[in-house]
Write an enzyme that holds these catalytic residues in place. Sequence first.
Site, PDB file in Angstrom:
ATOM      1  N   HIS A  95      46.742  19.873  -7.403  1.00 12.58           N
ATOM      2  CA  HIS A  95      46.692  21.293  -7.787  1.00 12.58           C
ATOM      3  C   HIS A  95      46.378  21.446  -9.277  1.00 12.58           C
ATOM      4  CE1 HIS A  95      49.524  21.627  -4.222  1.00 12.58           C
ATOM      5  NE2 HIS A  95      48.556  22.466  -3.891  1.00 12.58           N
TER       6      HIS A  95
ATOM      7  N   ASP B  73      41.590  18.277   2.015  1.00 14.54           N
ATOM      8  CA  ASP B  73      41.654  18.939   3.322  1.00 14.54           C
ATOM      9  C   ASP B  73      40.232  19.326   3.717  1.00 14.54           C
ATOM     10  OD1 ASP B  73      44.561  18.980   3.583  1.00 14.54           O
ATOM     11  OD2 ASP B  73      44.471  20.278   1.835  1.00 14.54           O
TER      12      ASP B  73
HETATM   13  O1  PAF Z   1      45.712  24.092   1.558  1.00 11.98           O
HETATM   14  C1  PAF Z   1      46.688  24.865   1.447  1.00 11.98           C
HETATM   15  O2  PAF Z   1      47.547  24.684   0.579  1.00 11.98           O
HETATM   16  C2  PAF Z   1      46.822  26.037   2.391  1.00 11.98           C
HETATM   17  O3  PAF Z   1      46.339  25.728   3.667  1.00 11.98           O
HETATM   18  C3  PAF Z   1      46.168  27.330   1.880  1.00 11.98           C
HETATM   19  C4  PAF Z   1      44.665  27.186   1.701  1.00 11.98           C
HETATM   20  C5  PAF Z   1      46.821  27.711   0.546  1.00 11.98           C
HETATM   21  C6  PAF Z   1      46.423  28.467   2.865  1.00 11.98           C
HETATM   22  O4  PAF Z   1      47.769  28.707   3.061  1.00 11.98           O
END
Ligand code: PAF
Length: 512
Positions: free
Chosen positions: A36, A153
């Site tokens: 993140h 993802d």
């Molecule tokens: O990847 C994630 O953290 C979640 O699937 C998202 C894109 C924030 C949607 O809740």
Amino acid sequence: MNNIILKKTKELDNWRRNLKGEINFIPTMGNLHDGHKKLISTAKNSNFNINLVSIFINPLQFENKEDLENYPKSIDNDIKIAFSHGADAIFIPSTVDIYPPNEKNIDYLKASKELTSALCGLKRTGHFDGVCTVVYRLLNLVKPKNLYLGEKDWQQLLILKNLISEKKLNINIKSIPTQRDIDGIPFSSRNILLSKNERKLIRLFSDELFLAKNIFKQEKKINLKNITKKLKSNNISIEYLEHLNPYTLERAHLKDNISILAGAIICGKTRLIDHVFLMKRNPIIAIDGPAGSGKSTVTKLIAEKLKLLYLDTGAMYRALSWFLIREKINYHKKNELNKLLENITIVFKSNATGTQDVFINDYCVTEEIRSPEINSIVSKISSIKEIRQYLVEEQRKIGESGGLVAEGRDIGSTVFPDAELKIFLTASIDERAKRRKTELESKDSKEIDFNQLKELIKKRDFEDSNREISPLIKANDAIELITDGYSINEVADKIVDFYNEKIPKEVQNQYS
Ligand code: PAF
């Protein structure tokens, strides 16, 4: 901008309305990790937009209550991390804010059927529907210019790209490669739930994927059964391990240049995913289009921006024309021509000024091939079948290891039909005539008749599109870009964006 925390959709709405400027949006479910951090800082460093991070644990994307309740939470720390890595504002709504119980028209979405028929979609029924529903709601509230997502993802990324295109939202998706810890395992909010031993298992799994990637580099094939056997012998519980086309998520085909090897394993109560991309050669961009569409300048710029080789196929036809004149070859005599073609080499080399020179049999002909004499014969020479066949073969040889951007009239259709990105660059006749007029007038101050130029361009288009050998055609899978009103830089940036959206970061220039 001060650090802003917004908790209600109304607050977000007010803030949004008074904002001057565009938004980079980074949706998360909190428990922020290094992946993140990279996402937030990448967004911050790529433009001057306002960076909004959302933290919302979306109940719709969990299969069961226990999983939802166990999802790690660390809101105070998340706020610190987000602000210190470039967030300007954080949106932390509650469930009733996003899904008000009395709101009747919540749009519960279904994710693409094709893209959910593999990998996590098989077992996690409803998961991607939940992701689509929440992201669509958030996008409608935030109305961002750019949406930042991680390639970890990958399936989610594909599904959300598909959603944005289906809903015709004017939002760019920007992605970053999977971020890994020092032991090689991908960062994930769920890693915190792992015991030491479970962490060892996911590490073995990631190592095995990277080993498979290295083997693929040499052997260009993969043995799923062997990998599965090895993982099982290490007591790893596999939910799935699949080798797929990275865009359709159908089974990988022999002809796929890029494919994905992706798996999910169960470590105790935790389910973890990882993948690698396998690639036979570096990616290729094919740029075709009529004369005056700005192809050459745009292609050179793209090569520079993406550090790719610039394959100027026109220069190859010109170099050969130069050689035929120099050697006084009668190219109508097939024997003479074929003998010459057997003994020719054309290569490109970078020079000290950062541009490239073209050599034919060791003669540097960069300057000479732009002469009026060559201008007048290159079109004729390039329509000779033997020459066309010979140069197409040479171009393919140069493209064997990929990593290039090529321009011409038959690149996407004939030379590199498997190119990862095909662009058909064009402009209206008026715009092309205007460009040509400016170009000619900058060389020679004589007044040029605009209508006459338009007629010449129409005639050239007709000839190029109707010639028997390698006519100018738009390949079926090419993206058409009409460049009227855009600067060269804007067009090049658009193509670079297409490239970045399509080619996983992990494989960009993997072998360079
Ligand atoms: O990847 C994630 O953290 C979640 O699937 C998202 C894109 C924030 C949607 O809740």
